[in-house]
Design an enzyme around this catalytic site. Structure first.
Site, PDB file in Angstrom:
ATOM      1  N   GLU A   1      -1.404  -5.614   8.853  1.00  0.00           N
ATOM      2  CA  GLU A   1      -0.651  -4.945   9.905  1.00  0.00           C
ATOM      3  C   GLU A   1      -1.267  -5.171  11.277  1.00  0.00           C
ATOM      4  OE1 GLU A   1      -0.126  -0.821   9.031  1.00  0.00           O
ATOM      5  OE2 GLU A   1       0.756  -1.182   7.044  1.00  0.00           O
TER       6      GLU A   1
ATOM      7  N   ASP B   1       0.830  -1.205   0.000  1.00  0.00           N
ATOM      8  CA  ASP B   1       0.000   0.000   0.000  1.00  0.00           C
ATOM      9  C   ASP B   1       0.864   1.255   0.000  1.00  0.00           C
ATOM     10  OD1 ASP B   1       0.860  -0.101   2.628  1.00  0.00           O
ATOM     11  OD2 ASP B   1      -1.147  -0.227   3.512  1.00  0.00           O
ATOM     12  N   SER B   2       2.186   1.053   0.021  1.00  0.00           N
ATOM     13  CA  SER B   2       3.129   2.151  -0.216  1.00  0.00           C
ATOM     14  C   SER B   2       2.845   2.821  -1.553  1.00  0.00           C
ATOM     15  CB  SER B   2       4.568   1.626  -0.207  1.00  0.00           C
ATOM     16  OG  SER B   2       4.703   0.501  -1.068  1.00  0.00           O
TER      17      SER B   2
ATOM     18  N   ASP C   1      -0.706  -6.352  -0.126  1.00  0.00           N
ATOM     19  CA  ASP C   1      -1.184  -5.735   1.106  1.00  0.00           C
ATOM     20  C   ASP C   1      -2.704  -5.703   1.180  1.00  0.00           C
ATOM     21  OD1 ASP C   1       0.880  -5.049   2.832  1.00  0.00           O
ATOM     22  OD2 ASP C   1       1.286  -3.139   1.835  1.00  0.00           O
TER      23      ASP C   1
ATOM     24  N   LYS D   1      -0.744  -9.556   3.111  1.00  0.00           N
ATOM     25  CA  LYS D   1      -0.064  -8.991   4.280  1.00  0.00           C
ATOM     26  C   LYS D   1      -1.012  -8.061   5.021  1.00  0.00           C
ATOM     27  CE  LYS D   1       3.237  -5.788   3.973  1.00  0.00           C
ATOM     28  NZ  LYS D   1       2.740  -4.700   4.889  1.00  0.00           N
TER      29      LYS D   1
ATOM     30  N   GLU E   1       9.188  -3.663  10.947  1.00  0.00           N
ATOM     31  CA  GLU E   1       9.556  -2.350  10.411  1.00  0.00           C
ATOM     32  C   GLU E   1       9.943  -1.390  11.525  1.00  0.00           C
ATOM     33  OE1 GLU E   1       7.920   1.205   7.452  1.00  0.00           O
ATOM     34  OE2 GLU E   1       6.767  -0.650   7.683  1.00  0.00           O
TER      35      GLU E   1
END
Length: 272
Positions: free
Chosen positions: A120, A51-52, A90, A118, A187
């Site tokens: 978070e 999602d960067s 993501d 992925k 991270e």
């Protein structure tokens, strides 16, 4: 270039085998087929449609505006360029708020070509991880600095620096693995803590600003190429284009540096 470049495609079980063998995993973000092909050719093991893209492709100030449709579009494009690397996608902001929503999003991303999703955090996300894993959807967890929590954190800050925060991260890492995560991204975590977590887990860890003790490393493609994203460059970022001389050379130089342990060094890690 890795000898793995000419071998069979990566699978989820092969990631654990790599950890057991002490083979460093190389991961990069990609958003289109052309760069995906370049990564495959250079022997990159995992490719992440992150999602960067909200920040480096769409120009937003955070990852929060990214949608499932955005990730699915770029996942499909990247999948067309890959033959060997494992493709991870993501789950964007709040698409994993409930197990049912996460399942719908994960199905869309797997149907677009992803082989793992992925997400978070821990906490209520443990139920989501367990729900997906029980339905044969491979999950990569993400702890430490979780960009989707930027409003709560008050910025992009190193996590786990005090004793209480470090204890929480250790416990969360064990919890996501027990819930069924097959991979864990760490991270912006102090190097000693990331190394400790890595040693304690059976599943592989991928570091970004988490020091050399992780089982592998990931960078955002635009950071690796030294491109200006319009945001402050984190300490862990290194411009490999200057070293490699071309896009293909930069990716190959990064892959080699991860595998031989020269990246990240102290200058690209957080001691505490």
């Amino acid at each position: 270039m890795s000898t793995q470049a000419d071998s069979k495609p990566w699978t989820v079980p092969a990631l654990v085998e790599a950890k057991r063998a002490g083979r460093k995993l190389v991961m990069l973000t990609a958003y289109d087929a052309g760069f995906a092909r370049a990564m495959d050719a250079a022997g990159v093991d995992l490719v992440l449609v992150g999602d960067s893209l909200g920040m480096v492709v769409q120009g937003h100030d955070s990852t929060l505006p990214v949608t499932v449709a955005d990730i699915a579009y770029h996942t499909a494009a990247v999948a067309r360029g890959l033959k060997r690397a494992l493709l991870v996608a993501d789950l964007p902001f709040q698409s994993d708020a409930t197990p049912e929503r996460a399942l719908d999003a994960a199905i869309a991303l797997l149907q677009a070509g992803a082989e793992m999703v992925k997400l978070e955090g821990a906490g209520h996300k443990l139920e989501v991880i367990r729900f997906l894993a029980e339905r044969d959807i491979p999950v990569c967890a993400h702890l430490g600095l979780t960009p989707q929590s930027v409003l709560k954190f008050g910025g992009y800050k190193v996590q786990g620096r005090d004793a209480a925060a470090a204890a929480r991260l250790r416990a969360d890492a064990q919890a996501v693995a027990q819930a069924g995560a097959a991979l864990l991204v760490l991270e912006c975590v102090p190097s000693p803590l990331a190394a400790e977590v890595t040693a304690a887990l059976a599943i592989p860890t991928i570091g970004i600003g988490a020091g050399p003790g992780c089982d592998g490393q990931v960078l955002v493609l635009h950071d690796l190429l030294g491109l200006d994203s319009g945001h402050r460059r984190p300490r862990f970022v290194k411009d490999f284009l200057a070293q490699g001389g071309s896009v293909a050379g930069a990716i190959a130089a990064y892959a080699q540096a991860v595998r031989d342990g020269s990246f990240p060094d102290d200058a690209h890690s957080y001691a505490s």
